[in-house]
Write a protein that holds these residues in place. Structure first.
Motif, mmCIF file in Angstrom:
data_model
loop_
_atom_site.group_PDB
_atom_site.id
_atom_site.type_symbol
_atom_site.label_atom_id
_atom_site.label_comp_id
_atom_site.label_asym_id
_atom_site.label_seq_id
_atom_site.Cartn_x
_atom_site.Cartn_y
_atom_site.Cartn_z
ATOM 1 N N ILE A 50 2.522 9.785 -12.700
ATOM 2 C CA ILE A 50 3.024 9.010 -11.565
ATOM 3 C C ILE A 50 2.952 9.863 -10.298
ATOM 4 O O ILE A 50 3.325 11.034 -10.305
ATOM 5 C CB ILE A 50 4.471 8.539 -11.801
ATOM 6 C CG1 ILE A 50 4.545 7.639 -13.032
ATOM 7 C CG2 ILE A 50 5.038 7.855 -10.568
ATOM 8 C CD1 ILE A 50 3.746 6.349 -12.922
ATOM 9 N N THR A 51 2.482 9.257 -9.211
ATOM 10 C CA THR A 51 2.398 9.928 -7.914
ATOM 11 C C THR A 51 3.433 9.328 -6.981
ATOM 12 O O THR A 51 3.517 8.109 -6.843
ATOM 13 C CB THR A 51 0.994 9.761 -7.296
ATOM 14 O OG1 THR A 51 0.029 10.264 -8.220
ATOM 15 C CG2 THR A 51 0.879 10.503 -5.976
ATOM 16 N N ARG A 52 4.211 10.203 -6.350
ATOM 17 C CA ARG A 52 5.189 9.785 -5.337
ATOM 18 C C ARG A 52 4.725 10.364 -4.000
ATOM 19 O O ARG A 52 5.045 11.493 -3.667
ATOM 20 C CB ARG A 52 6.581 10.304 -5.686
ATOM 21 C CG ARG A 52 7.172 9.700 -6.959
ATOM 22 C CD ARG A 52 8.567 10.248 -7.176
ATOM 23 N NE ARG A 52 9.148 9.800 -8.408
ATOM 24 C CZ ARG A 52 10.323 9.180 -8.498
ATOM 25 N NH1 ARG A 52 11.031 8.927 -7.415
ATOM 26 N NH2 ARG A 52 10.791 8.826 -9.663
ATOM 27 N N CYS A 108 5.501 16.958 8.282
ATOM 28 C CA CYS A 108 4.182 16.935 7.637
ATOM 29 C C CYS A 108 4.226 15.891 6.526
ATOM 30 O O CYS A 108 5.253 15.711 5.865
ATOM 31 C CB CYS A 108 3.858 18.289 7.005
ATOM 32 S SG CYS A 108 3.444 19.592 8.162
ATOM 33 N N TRP A 109 3.131 15.205 6.297
ATOM 34 C CA TRP A 109 3.042 14.279 5.180
ATOM 35 C C TRP A 109 3.169 15.073 3.889
ATOM 36 O O TRP A 109 2.546 16.134 3.749
ATOM 37 C CB TRP A 109 1.714 13.528 5.196
ATOM 38 C CG TRP A 109 1.600 12.568 6.322
ATOM 39 C CD1 TRP A 109 0.902 12.752 7.494
ATOM 40 C CD2 TRP A 109 2.208 11.283 6.418
ATOM 41 N NE1 TRP A 109 1.047 11.649 8.295
ATOM 42 C CE2 TRP A 109 1.843 10.734 7.664
ATOM 43 C CE3 TRP A 109 3.028 10.536 5.572
ATOM 44 C CZ2 TRP A 109 2.268 9.476 8.081
ATOM 45 C CZ3 TRP A 109 3.450 9.287 5.978
ATOM 46 C CH2 TRP A 109 3.071 8.765 7.219
ATOM 47 N N HIS A 110 3.967 14.589 2.948
ATOM 48 C CA HIS A 110 4.118 15.299 1.688
ATOM 49 C C HIS A 110 4.437 14.335 0.555
ATOM 50 O O HIS A 110 4.884 13.217 0.771
ATOM 51 C CB HIS A 110 5.168 16.410 1.781
ATOM 52 C CG HIS A 110 6.519 15.969 2.246
ATOM 53 N ND1 HIS A 110 6.794 15.653 3.566
ATOM 54 C CD2 HIS A 110 7.682 15.803 1.584
ATOM 55 C CE1 HIS A 110 8.062 15.319 3.684
ATOM 56 N NE2 HIS A 110 8.634 15.385 2.484
ATOM 57 N N GLY A 111 4.150 14.802 -0.654
ATOM 58 C CA GLY A 111 4.415 14.032 -1.856
ATOM 59 C C GLY A 111 4.038 14.854 -3.061
ATOM 60 O O GLY A 111 3.638 16.016 -2.942
ATOM 61 N N TYR A 142 -0.251 6.506 -1.683
ATOM 62 C CA TYR A 142 -0.734 7.779 -2.236
ATOM 63 C C TYR A 142 -2.247 7.930 -2.142
ATOM 64 O O TYR A 142 -2.770 9.036 -2.069
ATOM 65 C CB TYR A 142 -0.270 7.956 -3.689
ATOM 66 C CG TYR A 142 -1.065 7.153 -4.688
ATOM 67 C CD1 TYR A 142 -2.162 7.709 -5.338
ATOM 68 C CD2 TYR A 142 -0.731 5.838 -4.989
ATOM 69 C CE1 TYR A 142 -2.901 6.973 -6.249
ATOM 70 C CE2 TYR A 142 -1.453 5.104 -5.894
ATOM 71 C CZ TYR A 142 -2.531 5.677 -6.525
ATOM 72 O OH TYR A 142 -3.271 4.940 -7.422
ATOM 73 N N ASP A 143 -2.970 6.813 -2.099
ATOM 74 C CA ASP A 143 -4.433 6.876 -2.083
ATOM 75 C C ASP A 143 -5.019 6.562 -0.704
ATOM 76 O O ASP A 143 -6.173 6.163 -0.589
ATOM 77 C CB ASP A 143 -5.007 5.925 -3.134
ATOM 78 C CG ASP A 143 -4.574 4.477 -2.935
ATOM 79 O OD1 ASP A 143 -3.702 4.204 -2.068
ATOM 80 O OD2 ASP A 143 -5.092 3.604 -3.655
ATOM 81 N N THR A 144 -4.237 6.797 0.348
ATOM 82 C CA THR A 144 -4.713 6.534 1.704
ATOM 83 C C THR A 144 -5.953 7.372 2.040
ATOM 84 O O THR A 144 -6.092 8.507 1.573
ATOM 85 C CB THR A 144 -3.604 6.819 2.740
ATOM 86 O OG1 THR A 144 -4.113 6.528 4.044
ATOM 87 C CG2 THR A 144 -3.154 8.274 2.705
ATOM 88 N N LEU A 149 -6.794 14.102 0.050
ATOM 89 C CA LEU A 149 -6.384 14.661 -1.244
ATOM 90 C C LEU A 149 -6.666 13.654 -2.342
ATOM 91 O O LEU A 149 -6.222 12.507 -2.272
ATOM 92 C CB LEU A 149 -4.901 15.023 -1.257
ATOM 93 C CG LEU A 149 -4.363 15.568 -2.584
ATOM 94 C CD1 LEU A 149 -5.099 16.849 -2.985
ATOM 95 C CD2 LEU A 149 -2.880 15.808 -2.529
ATOM 96 N N ASP A 150 -7.398 14.112 -3.361
ATOM 97 C CA ASP A 150 -7.603 13.348 -4.573
ATOM 98 C C ASP A 150 -6.583 13.858 -5.579
ATOM 99 O O ASP A 150 -6.696 14.972 -6.076
ATOM 100 C CB ASP A 150 -9.032 13.560 -5.080
ATOM 101 C CG ASP A 150 -9.310 12.845 -6.403
ATOM 102 O OD1 ASP A 150 -8.381 12.225 -6.973
ATOM 103 O OD2 ASP A 150 -10.451 12.914 -6.868
ATOM 104 N N TRP A 151 -5.565 13.055 -5.854
ATOM 105 C CA TRP A 151 -4.472 13.481 -6.742
ATOM 106 C C TRP A 151 -4.966 13.804 -8.140
ATOM 107 O O TRP A 151 -4.306 14.537 -8.888
ATOM 108 C CB TRP A 151 -3.381 12.421 -6.795
ATOM 109 C CG TRP A 151 -2.585 12.361 -5.521
ATOM 110 C CD1 TRP A 151 -2.690 11.434 -4.528
ATOM 111 C CD2 TRP A 151 -1.574 13.279 -5.097
ATOM 112 N NE1 TRP A 151 -1.806 11.720 -3.517
ATOM 113 C CE2 TRP A 151 -1.104 12.845 -3.851
ATOM 114 C CE3 TRP A 151 -1.012 14.433 -5.656
ATOM 115 C CZ2 TRP A 151 -0.108 13.510 -3.142
ATOM 116 C CZ3 TRP A 151 -0.026 15.095 -4.968
ATOM 117 C CH2 TRP A 151 0.424 14.642 -3.725
#
Length: 157
Positions: A50-52, A108-111, A142-144, A149-151
């Protein structure tokens, strides 16, 4: 790992282990990592895969991420116009195998993404209280395409 983003910091945590288990200090007022006192603390549990992400804060909040159980991949993207590292991306893999605190400038954008085969626990020490009536959160999926970044990409190193 070499840091690229201005104001991001890493603090290695000491694991004190013996035959009973281990103890790890995750906050001490004498560490220079916490430039102001945390206003609160919380933890979240995230299932594997899971990506947050993504979010940022616009009212001066700083986050301090720790992962005592499981493993997470953290992404931090700097789109601040006045930053010397505008456009840079940092990633970190922390958790049971690599006990660290990551200091994240909230603007900063973060997750993060839970990686591995077991749920991950994230503890955060934010410098601002969460405002339920007026949350300080700007969000992106998350996939913007706005953040490079490719998670699912394997961490290097």
């Amino acid at each position: 790992m070499m840091l690229t983003i201005h104001d991001v910091q890493i603090h290695n945590l000491q694991v004190n282990a013996d035959e009973r288990g281990h103890l790890v200090e995750i906050f001490r007022e004498d560490w220079d990592l916490y430039d102001s006192d945390p206003a609160m603390s919380y933890y979240s549990m995230t299932y594997p895969g899971i990506t947050r992400a993504w979010h940022k804060h616009n009212r001066g909040q700083v986050d301090h991420f720790v992962c005592p159980q499981g493993r997470i991949k953290i992404g931090v993207y700097d789109d601040r116009e006045d930053s010397p590292t505008q456009g840079e991306l940092d990633t970190f893999v922390i958790g049971e195998h690599n006990q660290q605190v990551i200091r994240i400038p909230g603007d900063c954008w973060h997750g993060f993404k839970a990686i591995g085969d077991s749920p991950a626990i994230l503890i955060n020490f934010p410098t601002n209280l969460y405002d339920y009536d007026d949350p300080d959160e700007e969000r992106l999926p998350y996939d913007t395409d706005k953040i490079p970044l490719d998670w699912d990409e394997e961490p290097s190193g």
